[in-house]
Design an enzyme around this catalytic site. Structure first.
Site, PDB file in Angstrom:
ATOM      1  N   ASP A   1       0.843  -1.193   0.000  1.00 61.50           N
ATOM      2  CA  ASP A   1       0.000   0.000   0.000  1.00 61.50           C
ATOM      3  C   ASP A   1       0.882   1.249   0.000  1.00 61.50           C
ATOM      4  O   ASP A   1       2.111   1.155   0.145  1.00 61.50           O
ATOM      5  CB  ASP A   1      -0.885  -0.052   1.261  1.00 61.50           C
ATOM      6  CG  ASP A   1      -2.028   0.945   1.234  1.00 61.50           C
ATOM      7  OD1 ASP A   1      -2.286   1.550   0.181  1.00 61.50           O
ATOM      8  OD2 ASP A   1      -2.682   1.111   2.288  1.00 61.50           O
TER       9      ASP A   1
ATOM     10  N   GLU B   1       2.576   5.095  -4.112  1.00 61.59           N
ATOM     11  CA  GLU B   1       2.494   5.996  -5.278  1.00 61.59           C
ATOM     12  C   GLU B   1       3.768   6.839  -5.513  1.00 61.59           C
ATOM     13  O   GLU B   1       3.947   7.237  -6.669  1.00 61.59           O
ATOM     14  CB  GLU B   1       1.296   6.947  -5.115  1.00 61.59           C
ATOM     15  CG  GLU B   1      -0.041   6.262  -5.167  1.00 61.59           C
ATOM     16  CD  GLU B   1      -0.355   5.442  -3.910  1.00 61.59           C
ATOM     17  OE1 GLU B   1      -1.033   4.413  -4.047  1.00 61.59           O
ATOM     18  OE2 GLU B   1       0.104   5.834  -2.824  1.00 61.59           O
TER      19      GLU B   1
ATOM     20  N   ASP C   1      -9.223   3.800  -1.579  1.00 64.43           N
ATOM     21  CA  ASP C   1     -10.116   4.303  -0.535  1.00 64.43           C
ATOM     22  C   ASP C   1     -11.404   4.847  -1.145  1.00 64.43           C
ATOM     23  O   ASP C   1     -11.489   6.028  -1.515  1.00 64.43           O
ATOM     24  CB  ASP C   1      -9.423   5.394   0.282  1.00 64.43           C
ATOM     25  CG  ASP C   1      -8.205   4.874   1.025  1.00 64.43           C
ATOM     26  OD1 ASP C   1      -8.057   3.637   1.105  1.00 64.43           O
ATOM     27  OD2 ASP C   1      -7.412   5.690   1.509  1.00 64.43           O
TER      28      ASP C   1
END
Length: 764
Positions: free
Chosen positions: A283, A286, A406
């Protein structure tokens, strides 16, 4: 065309009737089909998926163009292989790229069908990763399972509620102070955790935990010590670049550095020895940073303080604008507000291995971490790795699955999830799904009912919720539990089909979940359809996506469609039409198209047990046809082997065929490498043949050329007439029936042929 340092621009013209898809990752409120004059920015960002039409976690600069010319469909795709940030302007009759670096490296994918396009595209970028069988089961996660007892209770509660569950997940609750590759020995004491894992592993269940790339800056932390010793971090002016995420101050590993890949693999090995996890969830890659600019650790105060949500920047930071890499001349529409390219990520003037700038490599971070994680898992387990990554790039599907980040517990997020899922199939990432019932805030009971009826048919099916949201496991509401038993019950019966689709995806890139135009490209009414989808070529899901609805208006392309929950119900249309279907709260409409042979099993609460049950075949012909032909396929293997292929002695592939003509129904199989299936003892116990013309039972049943006596073989034959949901479009059409033959013992791993005579009205 414009070609400057740090700015490239190129345009192309398009016909008005071209339908475009792709250019992600973003949440497209208006559906899968690209809309003129909407923003399409590609730059990986930690921006919640609730934000519409903005750059999100992945960068996929590829689009598919579908046109209907003179009644004939043509599809092609265009990839700009460039990792720099870009804006793409679609005006309806033109497309313009504005890119802040790199080169024009275009690839044109000829098609001409949508399936041809993804086949050719994934042959270029890499075929989708093979997935273990259990990964197609249902997954449960939550940020906020504070201790092991809570996790144990979740597993027990699913079992008590008789809702299928294959995989239990931990967000960072298992970690020591949010640090990677650690275990909190107070809330997750290792002896008790190992005992729990031994228990669920024996049941066939799996356990997956989260891992973020940021490594806590902590001199007593072994992972940090070894990272510093190996010099693996991204640098700014010769020093590791300082950022902040959940552990507090962190450095980010540079996965472009071969030494980092080796160090990362060793940390995965060490952690696996500590906790035998079955996969990794990567996770925040990015990469996400709670701060911006050049930061230092503050003196005289604790950072983070331990109070509040934990995502507020507590480092001392100053903006970096002194270089053209931090402040490029063209400002892409980052995060939808033209944010600086270094906003809440790594400074874009920072350096990777061999002098590569973050400016150029930013959108590759998650992809490079995925490759390193895949290599690490494969080397220690010798099994088929399972990795779930939030950030993706061109080729990520070769290594990982993806969830859409999300989202929100709203009806809009439910609708958007379908478009995002379908886009990732085009991107070559077929194992994809959204957080079922929404990540935050808590969904309504009605919404969660409807979401599991969609999510049960995502390729990747997982319920996940936020730390600050109330509990939303599927057993929390009685009505949701009922919907889950219904929808997931069907999913678990369909696991052989889903696994075969996973094999097809690995071999040809074919998406598991597809827009309807993949199977019906001539039918232009489905070009913009984003409220229904197909699993494979012929299984259509038509869910309720709006509050308070008890029926759904579904679009049916031309042909015969049979309801999977009541196969006597059929929708038949010659030209295609919208049909209002009943959809009470605990009911989802799933239809199977004509000319299909669908392999199924009997289901179960865990995929391991479902996999041991007898097979059945559902065979569909056009309703009332006197002649017809149907095909299907089935792939089986030892699903945790690293490779998914034939030829290793531990896999079997079966082609199924069926025909009807002259009053005779025939079906047969051609088996490749049947030894594996035979070793498992799998049998076909039942066949259901739909759409047969006429009335009366089957007679003169033969299997492999030998007549079968019903009494001797305990074979049961039944016949039921189809009911048409809408009136037949032509007067005088003959009725059709479903014939079922049960009590069979045909081996899956051996060629068979079977036939019977029908009481067909008007047969020759």
């Amino acid at each position: 065309m414009v070609f400057k340092d740090q700015y490239l621009e190129i345009s192309t013209s398009l016909p008005k009737d071209a339908s475009l898809y792709g250019l992600g990752e973003n949440s497209q409120a208006k559906g899968i089909k690209l809309v003129p004059n909407e923003p399409y920015t590609l730059y990986t960002e930690d921006v919640s998926a609730i934000n519409l039409n903005t750059d999100l976690y992945g960068s996929h600069p590829v689009y598919m163009d579908l046109r209907n010319v003179g009644g004939k469909p043509y599809a092609h795709a265009v990839l700009l292989l460039n990792s720099n940030g870009m804006d793409v302007f679609y005006r309806g009759t033109s497309l313009t790229y504005k890119v802040i670096g790199g080169v024009f490296d275009f690839y044109f994918v000829a098609g001409p069908s949508p399936l041809d396009v993804v086949d050719q595209y994934t042959s270029l970028i890499g075929r989708p990763a093979p997935m273990p069988y259990w990964s197609l089961g249902f997954h449960q996660c939550r940020w906020g399972y504070h201790n092991l007892s809570v996790v144990e209770d979740v597993v027990d509660s699913y079992k008590k509620a008789k809702i299928p569950l294959d995989v239990i997940w931990n967000d960072d609750d298992h970690m020591d102070a949010h640090k990677d590759f650690t275990l909190n020995n107070i809330s997750y004491p290792r002896p008790k955790l190992l005992k729990f894992l031994d228990k669920i592993h024996k049941m066939g269940m799996k356990y997956i935990v989260i891992n973020d790339p940021g490594i806590g800056v902590n001199a007593s932390y072994g992972v940090y010590q070894r990272a510093m010793a190996n010099d693996v971090f991204i640098k700014y002016e010769g020093k590791p670049f300082l950022a902040q995420v959940w552990p507090g101050p962190v450095y980010f590993p540079d996965f472009l550095n071969p030494k980092t890949v080796a160090w990362w693999g060793d940390e995965i090995r060490r952690f696996h020895e500590l906790v035998p996890v079955d996969g990794l969830w990567i996770d925040m890659n990015e990469v996400s940073n709670f701060c911006s600019g050049l930061c230092t650790i503050p003196k005289g105060k604790q950072c983070p303080s331990g109070e509040g949500p934990g995502w507020i920047c507590c480092l001392d930071c100053k903006n970096i604008t002194k270089t053209r890499w931090d402040d490029p001349p063209y400002k892409i529409n980052a995060t939808g507000v033209t944010a600086p390219v270094g906003f809440k990520t790594i400074a874009t003037s920072a350096l990777h291995y061999n002098g590569v700038r973050e400016y150029d490599a930013h959108s590759l971070y998650g992809f490079s971490e995925t490759i390193a994680t895949h290599k690490g898992l494969q080397s220690i387990q010798g099994k088929r790795p399972f990795i779930l990554s939030r950030s993706t790039f061109v080729g990520s599907g070769r290594y990982a699955a993806h969830w859409t980040g999300d989202n929100k517990g709203t009806w809009q997020s439910l609708r958007v999830s379908i478009s995002t899922m379908l886009n990732f199939g085009i991107f070559g990432v077929p194992m994809v799904g959204s957080d079922i019932c929404g990540f935050y805030p808590q969904p309504t009971e009605e919404l969660c009912n409807r979401w599991i009826e969609v999510g049960a048919f995502y390729p990747f099916s997982r319920d996940h919720a936020n730390y600050y949201s109330p509990r939303q496991e599927l057993y929390q509401w009685d009505t949701v539990a009922k919907s889950a038993r219904n929808a997931l019950g069907m999913r678990y019966k369909l696991l052989p089909y889903l696994y075969t689709l996973s094999y097809e995806a690995h071999m040809t890139g074919a998406p598991m979940a597809r827009p309807l135009f993949f199977s019906f490209p001539e039918y232009t009414k489905c070009y913009g359809l984003s409220t229904q989808f197909l699993l494979g070529s012929s299984l259509m899901i038509s869910p309720v996506l709006k509050k308070g609805r008890t029926q759904v208006k579904a679009l049916f392309p031309p042909g015969s469609w049979y309801h999977m929950f009541d196969m006597t119900q059929a929708v038949v249309t010659k030209t295609g039409k919208r049909v209002a279907l009943p959809a009470p709260l605990n009911f989802v409409n799933v239809h199977l198209y004509q000319n299909t042979i669908l392999p199924m099993q009997q289901g179960g609460l865990i995929s391991k047990e479902a996999r041991t049950t007898p097979f059945s075949l559902v065979i569909t012909f056009p309703a009332g046809a006197t002649e017809g032909y149907a095909t299907g396929k089935l792939y089986l293997d030892e699903d945790e082997l690293p490779e998914m292929k034939l030829g290793n002695g531990q896999s079997t592939y079966v082609d199924f065929y069926a025909s009807v003509g002259n009053g005779t129904v025939k079906m047969w199989s051609q088996v490749k490498e049947g030894k594996f299936a035979l070793s498992k003892g799998w049998v076909i116990e039942k066949v259901s043949v739909l759409g047969l013309k006429g009335v009366g039972p089957a007679s003169e049943i033969e299997i492999n050329g030998s007549p079968i006596s019903n009494e001797a073989k305990k074979i049961e034959v039944s016949s039921k007439e189809h009911t048409y949901v809408v009136e037949m479009e032509e007067e005088g059409e003959n009725k059709s029936v479903m014939v079922e033959v049960e009590g069979l013992e045909m081996m899956v791993g051996r060629d068979f042929n079977m036939s019977w005579k029908m009481g067909i009205n008007g047969a020759n």
